[in-house]
Design a protein around this motif. Structure first.
Motif, PDB file in Angstrom:
ATOM      1  N   ASN A  47      -4.844   2.372  -9.728  1.00 22.76           N
ATOM      2  CA  ASN A  47      -6.188   1.140  -9.826  1.00 22.76           C
ATOM      3  C   ASN A  47      -6.896   1.094  -8.974  1.00 22.76           C
ATOM      4  O   ASN A  47      -7.093   0.784  -8.088  1.00 22.76           O
ATOM      5  N   ILE A  48      -8.437   0.261  -9.353  1.00 21.19           N
ATOM      6  CA  ILE A  48      -9.179   0.297  -7.855  1.00 21.19           C
ATOM      7  C   ILE A  48      -8.594  -0.768  -7.289  1.00 21.19           C
ATOM      8  O   ILE A  48      -8.462  -2.204  -7.364  1.00 21.19           O
ATOM      9  N   ASP A  49      -8.263  -0.415  -6.113  1.00 18.60           N
ATOM     10  CA  ASP A  49      -8.381  -1.828  -5.061  1.00 18.60           C
ATOM     11  C   ASP A  49      -9.372  -1.678  -4.187  1.00 18.60           C
ATOM     12  O   ASP A  49     -10.207  -1.271  -3.479  1.00 18.60           O
ATOM     13  N   LYS A  50      -9.340  -3.094  -3.080  1.00 22.44           N
ATOM     14  CA  LYS A  50     -10.045  -3.382  -1.940  1.00 22.44           C
ATOM     15  C   LYS A  50     -10.169  -2.124  -1.040  1.00 22.44           C
ATOM     16  O   LYS A  50     -11.490  -2.004  -0.322  1.00 22.44           O
ATOM     17  N   ASP A  51      -9.239  -1.482  -0.724  1.00 19.85           N
ATOM     18  CA  ASP A  51      -9.319  -0.641   0.229  1.00 19.85           C
ATOM     19  C   ASP A  51      -9.708   0.856  -0.521  1.00 19.85           C
ATOM     20  O   ASP A  51      -9.885   1.936   1.132  1.00 19.85           O
ATOM     21  N   GLN A  54      -8.546   5.291  -4.782  1.00 16.95           N
ATOM     22  CA  GLN A  54      -8.765   6.431  -4.554  1.00 16.95           C
ATOM     23  C   GLN A  54     -10.192   6.913  -4.923  1.00 16.95           C
ATOM     24  O   GLN A  54     -10.311   8.128  -4.709  1.00 16.95           O
ATOM     25  N   TYR A  55     -11.214   5.969  -4.544  1.00 19.78           N
ATOM     26  CA  TYR A  55     -12.570   6.653  -3.833  1.00 19.78           C
ATOM     27  C   TYR A  55     -12.061   7.802  -2.498  1.00 19.78           C
ATOM     28  O   TYR A  55     -12.786   8.536  -2.557  1.00 19.78           O
ATOM     29  N   ARG A  56     -11.580   7.519  -1.418  1.00 20.29           N
ATOM     30  CA  ARG A  56     -11.017   7.865  -0.417  1.00 20.29           C
ATOM     31  C   ARG A  56     -10.473   9.790  -0.983  1.00 20.29           C
ATOM     32  O   ARG A  56     -10.926  10.395  -0.419  1.00 20.29           O
ATOM     33  N   ILE A  74      -1.595  15.142  -3.956  1.00 20.57           N
ATOM     34  CA  ILE A  74      -1.008  14.641  -5.175  1.00 20.57           C
ATOM     35  C   ILE A  74       0.419  13.721  -4.177  1.00 20.57           C
ATOM     36  O   ILE A  74       0.850  12.779  -4.647  1.00 20.57           O
ATOM     37  N   ASP A  75       0.739  14.236  -3.253  1.00 22.52           N
ATOM     38  CA  ASP A  75       1.920  13.777  -2.268  1.00 22.52           C
ATOM     39  C   ASP A  75       1.324  12.236  -1.835  1.00 22.52           C
ATOM     40  O   ASP A  75       2.184  11.452  -1.789  1.00 22.52           O
ATOM     41  N   ASP A  76       0.440  12.373  -1.474  1.00 18.39           N
ATOM     42  CA  ASP A  76      -0.107  10.852  -0.896  1.00 18.39           C
ATOM     43  C   ASP A  76      -0.447  10.261  -2.643  1.00 18.39           C
ATOM     44  O   ASP A  76       0.147   8.683  -2.185  1.00 18.39           O
ATOM     45  N   ALA A  82      -1.401   5.853  -1.281  1.00 19.45           N
ATOM     46  CA  ALA A  82      -1.647   5.178  -2.221  1.00 19.45           C
ATOM     47  C   ALA A  82      -0.922   5.421  -3.768  1.00 19.45           C
ATOM     48  O   ALA A  82      -1.512   4.041  -4.795  1.00 19.45           O
ATOM     49  N   SER A  83       0.233   5.398  -3.196  1.00 22.07           N
ATOM     50  CA  SER A  83       1.347   5.107  -4.014  1.00 22.07           C
ATOM     51  C   SER A  83       1.229   3.889  -4.872  1.00 22.07           C
ATOM     52  O   SER A  83       2.380   3.585  -5.701  1.00 22.07           O
ATOM     53  N   GLN A  84       1.129   2.560  -3.958  1.00 23.28           N
ATOM     54  CA  GLN A  84       1.343   1.426  -4.228  1.00 23.28           C
ATOM     55  C   GLN A  84       0.609   0.963  -4.665  1.00 23.28           C
ATOM     56  O   GLN A  84       0.331  -0.015  -5.917  1.00 23.28           O
ATOM     57  N   HIS A  85      -0.611   1.490  -5.043  1.00 28.71           N
ATOM     58  CA  HIS A  85      -2.017   1.030  -5.710  1.00 28.71           C
ATOM     59  C   HIS A  85      -1.686   1.920  -7.726  1.00 28.71           C
ATOM     60  O   HIS A  85      -2.931   1.905  -8.378  1.00 28.71           O
TER      61      HIS A  85
END
Length: 865
Positions: A47-51, A54-56, A74-76, A82-85
């Motif tokens: 999901n797109i998030d403030k931090d 996805q773009y990173r 993939i690990d991240d 990133a997994s929380q998003h």
């Protein structure tokens, strides 16, 4: 990914028939392709998030020149930050990758087979005994891929043995990993706004709704369905699924490489999308304050205007009235970027502080770009999803203790507050609504729960929802623009150099757009207030992108086509001409009118009426045109658009300020530019007729143009068009002229009955001069006497001539002796002898020596004898 997998499998079968050595390296390529695909499906699930997680990740992957970065990504995404998003629908696939399993599970076997392949090649394996998870497969495969790149270092026998294990390992993943079987399709938007869908995974019924609805705004590409439609980045294909290209490094400031793992072909991608920094961005200047403070009679977190504001009284009064009005639950300020929507809201809202309408006003900012005089600056959007909005609201009204309770649900709480707020009547303001994660769904959510006396105010560039009350924010008036120009110039220390001519030019080029005014003055101040304003606007690519790209991307292909056509010629154009040309050119003509309306709604184009004929004309603001020119240069439709523009140019140039502008004038220019031949008419017939269907005078113009050709075949078409004109025209004077023209045309065509009919029709209107009636009677008498007109059917003859005679008889007091003699001849043709005698005597009473009346009296006397 069944289609993609089948293509890879076919390539491996061909390699297997060649040699075990070739087969082994084909397996390495397949493993790399599958690793990248799993990474891309995972990143699409974020999901797109403030931090900007996805773009990173995409920022790193598009630059990755080796498979190791993809394995780390993939690990991240499955266990890292990133997994929380990841979206909740992806959790089951996440578990498939991360769950530690025993030897009876396929994931365990897939990893073990890969370990065996590594050992066959005498490569060190760093993996613990016991349970295993599938995500470790990608790290191990990276080791295998990197250490076997030098083909000569591997013995043929070792490669053959390793191929057996590697093949089984890859097969286990392909056959069992559910992530590779989620609904996927390539979608391409048709001109209608609906989509052509090509299934990548068989029976992807989730995509069927795209074929039937034009409410979705998805750019063309590869998509998966996981709760909603999610574009899979860094992969391209086409509607035929002829090949798949995946990002493969080679990143420069212009492009990056895309490789087909099926055919080894390569393509280039546009790197500009990934040129932004990947770190956290600063907050926007329009972010809401971090707490609700008492202001006047209510609480508010609305930020203050940080710059001097030019009053826009008409819009301010309208907005204030709507915010006070209990009937309008949701109000939308709609307009293109930088037009002043946020400024307008920030100016008006403080006027509510000293009223009792609202107990609280809460500001939510989704702005991701601040438009400054120095250019567009990227910022962090404060809220972009229902979760962000809810958490932010709760942080304003609840204690940390209340928010941290295990049973507390922020989304549920905010929904309840929309309906009935604990702090009283509340105005919820959502700024830059179009940059939220899913504006349409978010609006439905808000609209479902909002209830009076609570109210919602939205500022947005795009409005794809219904149920609100829209207020269109256009450019400033001349007086407002002049004030802004002088204020900005003073702030830049250039106020003394302003002239009336420069102010006029700035206003005309900017079309009253406040941000473009500031940009132009900023650049002029650097050049001692000298320079070409159009060149300044056209050269500000970053600004043009910030103002228009998001809106342009949301347009359906038909609206984009219309916009690019307008941008390809710097002129105001008749709306009917534009519609006619594009309706002929585009396969789905009914979408053209809707597309033009969308451009006007989103302020990408402007519409105004002619003072002469009330017809509508379309023009692009200069900045929009400059943006469109840039888009057109790289558009695959460039050649087609060029052909349409050449046709449009035949209508001649025009400017919005031209007071004499009219459709008839431009249509006449279009006809005058065409050779008067049957072939040229047929080539342009559809355009001509589409214009005439909505512009009645067009039938008359075209018929005259056809008459001037001297071609008998075109005369017949002119005859038909004149009849179409007469069927629709309401002005008596114009009808009289048209019937006369039709009579002349009928004479040219050798159709005397039609000529007489037209002349008699022309005589029926009160607008007809009596001398014209007399002339008509004279023509008909001559035709009958010379036998040019033979009326064997007495009923037809009586009907035709009676209509003319009756008009004549009612107006006989206007006639002189000659007129009355002509009228008497008509009476004779009708066998009305008494009427003929009366008319002759009346004529002789006016002129006793009139030879026509005397001759007729003698004829009547002989007739009686």
């Amino acid at each position: 990914m069944q289609k993609f997998i089948r293509m890879l499998e076919h390539k491996m079968e061909v390699a297997k028939e060649d040699s075990d050595f070739t087969f082994f390296f084909s397996l390495l390529v397949t493993g790399e392709a599958i690793t990248k695909m799993i990474a891309l499906l995972s990143v699409a699930s974020l999901n797109i998030d403030k931090d900007r997680h996805q773009y990173r990740i995409l920022h790193d992957l598009v630059r990755a020149n080796g498979i190791g970065e993809w394995s780390k990504a993939i690990d991240d995404m499955v266990v890292g930050t990133a997994s929380q998003h990841i979206t909740s629908e992806f959790r089951v696939h996440q578990a498939e990758l991360t769950r530690k399993v025993n030897s009876d599970e396929w994931q365990f076997v897939a990893v073990e087979e890969l370990v065996s392949a590594l050992r066959e090649l005498n490569l060190q394996v760093d993996i613990s005994a016991g349970k295993k998870d599938l995500k470790s497969w990608f790290k191990l495969f990276t080791e295998l891929r990197n250490k076997t790149r030098g083909h000569g270092a591997i013995k043929i026998e070792s490669a053959s043995n390793a191929a057996v294990y590697l093949s089984r390992s890859i097969d286990l993943i392909v056959d069992n990993l559910t992530l590779l079987n989620i609904p996927m399709a390539y979608i391409r938007r048709n001109l209608s706004g609906k989509y052509r869908v090509t299934d990548i995974v068989d029976n992807s019924i989730s995509f069927s709704k795209l074929k039937k609805s034009d409410k979705y705004h998805l750019e063309d590409g590869v998509y998966m369905f996981l709760g909603d439609f999610r574009k899979v980045p860094l992969i391209i294909s086409d509607s035929d699924l002829s090949d798949f290209f995946i990002s493969n490094g080679g990143f420069t400031n212009r492009k990056y490489e895309l490789l087909s793992y099926c055919t080894d072909d390569k393509k280039s991608g546009d790197s500009s999308v990934y040129m932004m920094p990947s770190g956290q961005l600063p907050p926007s200047e329009s972010d809401g304050l971090g707490e609700l403070t008492a202001v006047g009679e209510c609480f508010s977190n609305v930020p203050s205007l940080s710059y001097k504001y030019i009053r826009r009284e008409e819009l301010e009064d309208q907005l204030l009235s709507l915010l006070k009005d209990d009937r309008r639950t949701v109000v939308t300020l709609l307009g293109r970027g930088g037009i002043g929507k946020t400024s307008l809201a920030l100016k008006v809202i403080p006027w509510l502080y000293d009223t009792t309408r609202f107990d609280a006003i809460v500001w939510f900012s989704s702005r991701d770009i601040d438009l400054k005089i120095s250019g567009a600056k990227l910022v962090t959007a404060n809220v972009i999803s229902d979760k962000d909005i809810s958490k932010y609201y709760c942080s304003l009204v609840l204690s940390e203790e209340e928010r941290s309770k295990k049973t507390f649900d922020s989304i549920k709480y905010f929904q309840e507050q929309l309906t009935k707020s604990d702090i009283g009547s509340c105005l919820f303001v959502f700024d830059n609504f179009e940059t939220t994660e899913n504006p349409l769904e978010l609006f439905k959510w808000i609209d479902t729960y909002i209830r009076n006396p609570n109210k919602v105010l939205i500022t947005t560039r795009l409005r794809d929802f219904i149920g609100d009350y829209p207020v269109n924010v256009h450019g400033m008036s001349y007086d407002e623009s002049e004030k802004l120009i002088r204020l900005t110039a003073d702030n830049l220390g250039a106020g003394e150099t302003l002239t009336s001519n420069l102010i006029d030019e700035i206003y005309n080029v900017s079309a009253g757009h406040p941000y473009i005014i500031k940009i132009m003055l900023g650049e002029l101040s650097k050049q001692n207030m000298k320079g070409s304003l159009p060149k300044i606007v056209a050269g500000s690519e970053e600004v043009l992108t910030a103002l228009f790209e998001r809106t342009y991307a949301a347009l359906n292909p038909c609206a984009q086509r219309v916009f690019l056509t307008l941008a390809s010629w710097n002129s105001t154009v008749p709306r009917l001409a534009l519609e006619a040309i594009l309706m002929v050119s585009i396969d789905e003509p009914l979408e053209v009118e809707k597309a033009i309306d969308n451009l006007i709604q989103y302020s990408m184009a402007e519409e105004f009426k002619s003072n002469i004929d009330g017809q509508k004309f379309i023009a692009l603001p200069y900045a929009a045109m400059a943006f469109g020119e840039k888009k057109c240069r790289v558009s695959p439709l460039k050649a087609i658009i060029g052909n349409d523009v050449r046709t449009l140019q035949r209508f001649g140039p025009a400017k919005p300020e031209d007071k004499k502008i009219s459709l008839s004038h431009h249509f006449a220019r279009f006809l005058g530019a065409l050779p008067q031949t049957e072939t040229e008419f047929e080539n342009n017939k559809n355009i001509i007729e589409r214009i005439c269907l909505s512009h009645i005078d067009g039938w008359l113009l075209v018929s005259r143009w056809l008459e001037e050709s001297g071609d008998i075949n075109l005369y017949k078409i002119a005859n038909k068009y004149l009849i179409r004109y007469l069927e629709n025209e309401t002005s008596e004077a114009k009808k009289v002229a048209a019937w006369k023209q039709l009579a002349e045309l009928s004479r040219e065509l050798g159709e005397p009955l039609e000529e007489v009919h037209s002349l008699i029709e022309a005589s029926q209107y009160s607008e007809v001069e009596f001398s014209d009636l007399s002339n008509v009677a004279n023509i008909i008498n001559r035709m009958l006497s010379n036998h040019e007109l033979e009326l064997e059917n007495n009923d037809i003859k009586k009907e035709l001539l009676s209509r003319l005679f009756n008009v004549f008889w009612r107006r006989k007091s206007e006639a002189d002796a000659i007129d009355l003699s002509r009228m008497a001849w008509l009476a004779l043709h009708l066998q009305r002898l008494e009427n003929a005698k009366e008319l002759i005597e009346l004529g002789l009473s006016k002129d006793p020596f009139n030879r026509y009346c005397l001759k007729l009296r003698e004829k009547l006397d002989n007739y009686h004898h």
